[in-house]
Design a protein around this motif. Sequence first.
Motif, PDB file in Angstrom:
ATOM      1  N   TYR A 280       0.713  -1.284   0.089  1.00 43.00           N
ATOM      2  CA  TYR A 280      -0.061   0.031   0.151  1.00 43.00           C
ATOM      3  C   TYR A 280       0.866   1.136   0.018  1.00 43.00           C
ATOM      4  O   TYR A 280       0.535   2.153  -0.788  1.00 43.00           O
TER       5      TYR A 280
ATOM      6  N   GLN B 255      -4.418  -8.059  -3.750  1.00 38.06           N
ATOM      7  CA  GLN B 255      -4.082  -6.433  -3.662  1.00 38.06           C
ATOM      8  C   GLN B 255      -2.896  -6.050  -4.138  1.00 38.06           C
ATOM      9  O   GLN B 255      -2.580  -5.324  -4.763  1.00 38.06           O
TER      10      GLN B 255
ATOM     11  N   GLN C 285      -2.630  -3.921  -7.265  1.00 35.86           N
ATOM     12  CA  GLN C 285      -2.177  -2.578  -7.032  1.00 35.86           C
ATOM     13  C   GLN C 285      -0.806  -2.309  -8.243  1.00 35.86           C
ATOM     14  O   GLN C 285      -0.685  -1.231  -8.691  1.00 35.86           O
TER      15      GLN C 285
ATOM     16  N   PRO D 121     -11.403  -4.737  -4.056  1.00 35.82           N
ATOM     17  CA  PRO D 121     -10.642  -4.995  -5.221  1.00 35.82           C
ATOM     18  C   PRO D 121     -11.478  -5.983  -6.467  1.00 35.82           C
ATOM     19  O   PRO D 121     -11.208  -5.751  -7.647  1.00 35.82           O
TER      20      PRO D 121
ATOM     21  N   TYR E 154     -12.009  -0.095   5.979  1.00 33.89           N
ATOM     22  CA  TYR E 154     -11.552   0.016   4.418  1.00 33.89           C
ATOM     23  C   TYR E 154     -12.457   1.101   3.794  1.00 33.89           C
ATOM     24  O   TYR E 154     -12.399   0.826   2.632  1.00 33.89           O
TER      25      TYR E 154
ATOM     26  N   GLU F 140     -11.161   3.723   1.277  1.00 38.37           N
ATOM     27  CA  GLU F 140     -10.414   2.823   0.245  1.00 38.37           C
ATOM     28  C   GLU F 140     -11.694   2.609  -0.919  1.00 38.37           C
ATOM     29  O   GLU F 140     -11.564   2.666  -2.156  1.00 38.37           O
TER      30      GLU F 140
END
Length: 493
Positions: A66, A111, A115, A156, A207, A210
């Motif tokens: 992250y 993730q 990402q 996601p 979360y 996000e």
Amino acid sequence: MTKYFLPLSILLLISFKASANFDVNANCIQAYKNILSFKLSAARQQIDREKATHPQNGYALLLDNYYDYFWMLSTESKSDYDRLKGNKADRLDKLEDEDKASPYYNFALAQVQLQWALLNSRFGDNTTAGFAINRAYRLLNDNQKKFPAFLPDDIPLGVVTVALGALPDGTLKSVLNVFGIKGNISNGINLLQSVTARLPQSAYAMYYDEAVFYTTYLQADVVNDPQAYTKMQQYTARMDNGSLLKSYIQGYIALRTGHSTEAIKYFDKRPEGNEYQPYPYLDYLTGLAKMNILDNTANNYFNKFLQTNKGVNFIKDTYLHLAWDALLDGNIKRYEAFAQLAKTKGYIYNEKDKRALTEIADPQYNPNLLRARLWFDGGLYEKALALLKDKNADNYSTVHDKAEYYYRLGRVYDALQRDSNALVTYQQAINTGKGTSYYFAPMSALKMGNLYEQRKDSNHAISYYNMAIGFKNHQQENSIEQKAKEGLKRLKQ
């Protein structure tokens, strides 16, 4: 008693060790929140402390990723990208040794894949992005079957589902088609909207920001939801005012939905201080918002962006806007200088920069049409209408300008919900612009398809969506074709 106690104690120790492999403790939660607020320095210290104190905590590896992701969002630096991208494989290797019985196992792996896929695509590495999205998609689907109540998965998974449905034909889509992966924009955005609504009352409320980040962006940029601005205001109301991400979301969505005056206010109110990661992109966005309302301080923000930005994206588009500003001032020499910089400086990884390079190669903009375009983008529809109605197509000498005149007028009528006028002028744009490489005719066909779809006139909507697809070898071909195909898909459902 002892013979029963010993195996039980061993079992408890094993269980504790397994669950501790993804220990979302108070320190990790604060580090995560700081990352999303762009307080990256504080987050880095917290992550390092977690790794020193609990070296077996796999969640710290996810936080590392992250951190890199938000660092890259703030810098857009190709050298940083090249330096950091090797971290992906190392983190995946370590995460694969973590607790497979945890819902965070597949989530963390996915993730990291997603990402980096988003970063890969920002720098033109589409084949790598395609493979990563494929892996993320499969991990998330598997996790959803195993842990259907694990809400963080839906963020996601929603992003991947929308992204796959929105991909234009090209390298990335071709790679994913090999794996048999196809997305669905409606399903993906519904999943994101649902999880955004459910998170605050759940055990996974951390979360929420996000989820809002991705949901609002996709509503405005991909779905073109007419309620995107209102929804953004509702979503961000519960976010912390000390979060730079909140200011970015508010300003960006306001800018993208014709609320430039409001966007400027959001950017002006953004939190500042040494604890926040420098984010030059916000100066670029402020410059766009100010130029849309013809605020003469826009150049200050564009120049600040060029001076502080270490990244590779939005440079050509910045020079394009500086050229436009010179043109509106009647300074042709300065216009030509900035036009040359738009051609020679920066890169074309980003869609905005690709379009900037195309537009600067077009005939020199008519200042009247440019003002109308900017006012439209800024949400000043009545001003744009008055400016356009002061003239007519016969006042313009080139096919480019005549077609753009009709297109701009159609867009303004459309925004003012004067649908009948919009349909007439869009058709005039099609008649005038067909056979050229400009986007005015195919985009007008797409917009007519949208209007007829809203009117529940499926036959006309299908006809115009097919017309939009039928135009070839023009600017924005992939984007227009993808949106028209999505329209046809909706009508078949």
